[in-house]
Enzyme design. Structure first.
Site, PDB file in Angstrom:
ATOM      1  N   ASP A   6      -2.863   5.913   6.947  1.00  0.00           N
ATOM      2  CA  ASP A   6      -3.248   7.450   7.367  1.00  0.00           C
ATOM      3  C   ASP A   6      -3.938   7.117   8.756  1.00  0.00           C
ATOM      4  O   ASP A   6      -3.458   6.768   9.906  1.00  0.00           O
ATOM      5  CB  ASP A   6      -3.601   8.246   6.339  1.00  0.00           C
ATOM      6  CG  ASP A   6      -3.894   9.535   6.694  1.00  0.00           C
ATOM      7  OD1 ASP A   6      -3.192  10.203   7.835  1.00  0.00           O
ATOM      8  OD2 ASP A   6      -4.772  10.324   6.173  1.00  0.00           O
ATOM      9  N   GLU A  12       0.760  -1.241   0.104  1.00  0.00           N
ATOM     10  CA  GLU A  12       0.212  -0.041  -0.115  1.00  0.00           C
ATOM     11  C   GLU A  12       0.879   1.302  -0.114  1.00  0.00           C
ATOM     12  O   GLU A  12       2.233   1.187   0.353  1.00  0.00           O
ATOM     13  CB  GLU A  12      -0.951  -0.110   1.242  1.00  0.00           C
ATOM     14  CG  GLU A  12      -1.514   1.168   1.707  1.00  0.00           C
ATOM     15  CD  GLU A  12      -2.593   1.647   0.522  1.00  0.00           C
ATOM     16  OE1 GLU A  12      -2.293   1.551  -0.676  1.00  0.00           O
ATOM     17  OE2 GLU A  12      -3.844   2.289   0.946  1.00  0.00           O
TER      18      GLU A  12
HETATM   19  P1  IMP Z   1      -6.559   5.828   5.398  1.00  0.00           P
HETATM   20  O1  IMP Z   1      -7.584   5.031   5.538  1.00  0.00           O
HETATM   21  O2  IMP Z   1      -6.796   7.007   6.331  1.00  0.00           O
HETATM   22  O3  IMP Z   1      -5.411   5.148   6.304  1.00  0.00           O
HETATM   23  O4  IMP Z   1      -6.225   6.203   3.994  1.00  0.00           O
HETATM   24  C1  IMP Z   1      -5.120   6.146   3.712  1.00  0.00           C
HETATM   25  C2  IMP Z   1      -5.251   6.629   1.988  1.00  0.00           C
HETATM   26  O5  IMP Z   1      -5.441   7.954   2.109  1.00  0.00           O
HETATM   27  C3  IMP Z   1      -4.031   6.305   1.179  1.00  0.00           C
HETATM   28  O6  IMP Z   1      -4.193   4.933   0.393  1.00  0.00           O
HETATM   29  C4  IMP Z   1      -4.033   7.554   0.409  1.00  0.00           C
HETATM   30  O7  IMP Z   1      -4.601   7.230  -0.911  1.00  0.00           O
HETATM   31  C5  IMP Z   1      -4.430   8.570   1.065  1.00  0.00           C
HETATM   32  N1  IMP Z   1      -3.502   9.474   1.571  1.00  0.00           N
HETATM   33  C6  IMP Z   1      -3.157   9.688   3.152  1.00  0.00           C
HETATM   34  N2  IMP Z   1      -2.591  10.534   3.137  1.00  0.00           N
HETATM   35  C7  IMP Z   1      -1.982  10.834   1.679  1.00  0.00           C
HETATM   36  C8  IMP Z   1      -0.639  11.700   1.280  1.00  0.00           C
HETATM   37  O8  IMP Z   1      -0.039  12.384   2.015  1.00  0.00           O
HETATM   38  N3  IMP Z   1      -0.634  11.668  -0.039  1.00  0.00           N
HETATM   39  C9  IMP Z   1      -1.469  11.012  -0.997  1.00  0.00           C
HETATM   40  N4  IMP Z   1      -2.414  10.062  -0.482  1.00  0.00           N
HETATM   41  C10 IMP Z   1      -2.567   9.964   0.977  1.00  0.00           C
HETATM   42 MG    MG Z   2      -4.420   4.984  -1.733  1.00  0.00          MG
END
Ligand code: IMP
Ligand code: MG
Length: 176
Positions: A103, A99
């Site tokens: 985040d 992945e």
């Molecule tokens: P989560 O479900 O909040 O962990 O989302 C993670 C997703 O958010 C990743 O697969 C990315 O697509 C997007 N994402 C989070 N931070 C960034 C960043 O700094 N740059 C680009 N995409 C990000």
């Molecule tokens: Mg993503």
């Protein structure tokens, strides 16, 4: 709203060095075992392409998933679904998810939960960028390229509104 690139955070050379190190660790772990490496589209595609080429002694099977989240802040986990599922049978095989960024953790918590039900011999997560400080749900990250406390980044597959994925380095993005 507009944005601008605000400097290189990880250069292509730094990324290549981490990929080589991770590849050696992964090769040691998976050599001689049946392995499926799963790319989480779209952001991980370039990292995935680099990682699997460090696993050429393992001869893994490759597959792809795409998950969509519809950003409801009150119940984010309820709004995540597959828009493309794995096609290979995972039963009895070792599985490595690749992945781009973890985040809040909601996307990978969903994916791990889904894949855990498929009878794999093991399930591990390799992420390019681990934003550990921003976690809302716990997610086991087995391998991380870099740990980042804050900032939004693009390049090397990572996008902002579908742009900047083609950049060879990872840049900080400033929203104006
Ligand atoms: P989560 O479900 O909040 O962990 O989302 C993670 C997703 O958010 C990743 O697969 C990315 O697509 C997007 N994402 C989070 N931070 C960034 C960043 O700094 N740059 C680009 N995409 C990000
Ligand atoms: Mg993503």
């Amino acid at each position: 709203m507009s944005e601008r690139l605000a400097g290189v955070l990880y250069s292509r050379e730094q990324i290549a060095e981490r990929v080589t190190t991770l590849g050696a660790e992964l090769t040691g772990l998976y050599a001689g075992k049946p392995l499926v490496v799963i790319c989480v589209l779209k952001g991980a595609v370039i990292f995935f392409a680099d990682i699997v080429r460090e696993l050429s002694a393992v001869h893994p099977e490759l597959d792809f998933v795409r998950i969509a989240s519809y950003g409801q802040n009150d119940r984010p986990e309820s709004a995540i679904s597959f828009t493309k599922d794995v096609e290979l049978d995972l039963a009895g095989k070792h599985v490595l998810i690749v992945e781009d960024v973890v985040d809040t953790g909601h996307s990978m918590a969903f994916l791990r939960r889904q894949l855990e039900a498929r009878g794999a011999a093991s399930l591990r997560l390799c992420v390019l960028i681990d934003k550990g400080e921003r976690r809302e749900v716990p997610v086991q990250v087995d391998f991380a390229g870099f740990k980042l406390a804050e900032g939004f980044i693009v390049g090397y597959g990572l996008d902002y509104a579908e742009r900047y994925r083609e950049l060879p380095d990872i840049h900080l993005l400033e929203l104006l």
